[in-house]
Design a protein around this motif. Sequence first.
Motif, PDB file in Angstrom:
ATOM      1  N   ALA A   1       0.810  -1.219   0.000  1.00  0.00           N
ATOM      2  CA  ALA A   1       0.000   0.000   0.000  1.00  0.00           C
ATOM      3  C   ALA A   1       0.846   1.273   0.000  1.00  0.00           C
ATOM      4  O   ALA A   1       0.492   2.255  -0.655  1.00  0.00           O
ATOM      5  N   ALA A   2       1.970   1.257   0.714  1.00  0.00           N
ATOM      6  CA  ALA A   2       2.804   2.452   0.799  1.00  0.00           C
ATOM      7  C   ALA A   2       3.399   2.843  -0.545  1.00  0.00           C
ATOM      8  O   ALA A   2       3.826   3.987  -0.727  1.00  0.00           O
ATOM      9  N   ARG A   3       3.411   1.918  -1.516  1.00  0.00           N
ATOM     10  CA  ARG A   3       3.998   2.184  -2.826  1.00  0.00           C
ATOM     11  C   ARG A   3       2.959   2.486  -3.896  1.00  0.00           C
ATOM     12  O   ARG A   3       3.343   2.716  -5.053  1.00  0.00           O
ATOM     13  N   MET A   4       1.674   2.458  -3.578  1.00  0.00           N
ATOM     14  CA  MET A   4       0.643   2.425  -4.616  1.00  0.00           C
ATOM     15  C   MET A   4      -0.358   3.570  -4.541  1.00  0.00           C
ATOM     16  O   MET A   4      -1.487   3.444  -5.009  1.00  0.00           O
ATOM     17  N   SER A   5       0.027   4.693  -3.994  1.00  0.00           N
ATOM     18  CA  SER A   5      -0.877   5.837  -3.927  1.00  0.00           C
ATOM     19  C   SER A   5      -1.151   6.392  -5.322  1.00  0.00           C
ATOM     20  O   SER A   5      -0.242   6.508  -6.146  1.00  0.00           O
TER      21      SER A   5
ATOM     22  N   ILE B   1      -0.775  -1.794   8.003  1.00  0.00           N
ATOM     23  CA  ILE B   1      -1.593  -1.484   6.826  1.00  0.00           C
ATOM     24  C   ILE B   1      -0.744  -0.980   5.670  1.00  0.00           C
ATOM     25  O   ILE B   1      -0.992  -1.302   4.506  1.00  0.00           O
ATOM     26  N   SER B   2       0.287  -0.212   5.948  1.00  0.00           N
ATOM     27  CA  SER B   2       1.135   0.308   4.876  1.00  0.00           C
ATOM     28  C   SER B   2       1.855  -0.804   4.122  1.00  0.00           C
ATOM     29  O   SER B   2       2.284  -0.610   2.984  1.00  0.00           O
ATOM     30  N   GLU B   3       1.975  -1.989   4.734  1.00  0.00           N
ATOM     31  CA  GLU B   3       2.683  -3.100   4.107  1.00  0.00           C
ATOM     32  C   GLU B   3       1.729  -4.141   3.522  1.00  0.00           C
ATOM     33  O   GLU B   3       2.178  -5.172   3.021  1.00  0.00           O
TER      34      GLU B   3
END
Length: 466
Positions: free
Chosen positions: A60-64, A96-98
């Motif tokens: 998730a942290a890479r897909m904004s 969640i970020s992962e």
Amino acid sequence: MAHDTDILIIGGGLSGTMLAVQLLRQPGRRTIVIVEPRAELGRGEAYSAVELGHTLNGNAARMSVDPDNPNDLTQWLTEHIAAGGWPESAEQNVPISELFPPRGLFGVYVQQRLAEARRVGAQYGSTVEHICAEVVDLQTAVDSLQLRLSDGQIVDGAYVVLATGMFPAARTAQKHSSGLNAAALDPWDVAAMRQLDPHSTVMIIGSGLTMVDAVVSLEQAGHRGPIEVFSRHGLLPHVRRQPPAWVDFLGEDHGIRTPRQLLRELRRQCRDAIAQGIDWQAPLDTVRVHIARLWGQATDVQRRQFVRHVRPWWESHHHRSPPLSAALVERLQLAGRLRIHAASFKGLEPGAKGGVSIRIRRRGESETCVMHGAALINSSGIEYDWRRVARPLPQQLLERGLVRPGPLALGIAAAVDGAVLDAEGRAADRVFAMGPPLRGMWWESTAVTDVALQAKALAARLVRKG
């Protein structure tokens, strides 16, 4: 039926939807039409998957989708999960970020951001309309452009953006085809795979991320038989991990200009990381932000050498597999059910009864041989060469010289600002492209962050022109 429109967007997947979002957020009144044959915007090919096992390849942290907020997807997921959505997220047991969300859920996220942008745009008097059809031709005039649609409509507009997204080899009709797609199962069609004998042998062409998806599909369909995978180099995608930060060595040293220099220095950085007990993926992950610059300054000879000799290893290391999917592939390999063969697909073998036969040539051998299975899956990835895509619009644009192939026949040629180049190399005043069609210009032009940045920049250009 005609539409007087400011901006016509061809394609309503991630690229076209993100461009619409950025345009709607801009002050000023404008009309936007997205022509997309799917019933929903924001999903496209990549995010129309319905199986929970088909997840994003990045966490998730890479897909904004918001280039101004890298935590946008993490924040959206936090709210979504707190409200009771995606209860299966707890199985990944990470922050969640992962998390690696299902692609279908990511499509919901994109659609919600579009809905929010519609409300912002309404305050300025801007609108976006979705026409559910395929664009089959584009006609240019002095002060306007016309799209001819598959349902007979003619749509007029001041500017056109080719946001056609990806043409997956598994779903794309191709000129001069070997007949592979006609004989092969779709890698994401779990329902069709349920019709197979669960203990039968399934053959897969290609060993990249699409193959990983195909294996997930087979698992969810209840398949328990052998899986034989054939690809030229026999390379599997590495599993994506979450390495610590590493120094931006390319930002500090602009003397690295060629692919050979990059590979030499990248290997050295990875060795240094390993010697310090740090994941080798840490140095590799610093390279992405510099890819466009490095690719742009390389010569055609250097680019060709990279594609021919380095590309398979680059993609297996850089385009990595989500952990759950990688774990499944490893488990099947250890059980002896999944085998990887370094071999080239040479064509279908006629006369097969009760299944499919293919002819292959193993790496390092001169003779070919025939392999047989109950079913065949084409997981050979994306078709970037528009000359091979047997769809009306790419063929019309190429045949009439409105576009020309990009470097190394990757996508189409365009100026730095996205204006497409015609057969004579002239930049169009009113026709632009973004996303996967610009693969030849930027090499990496398909990832969410790449598309989001392009959408923001192109929206600003179109607003200034308007």
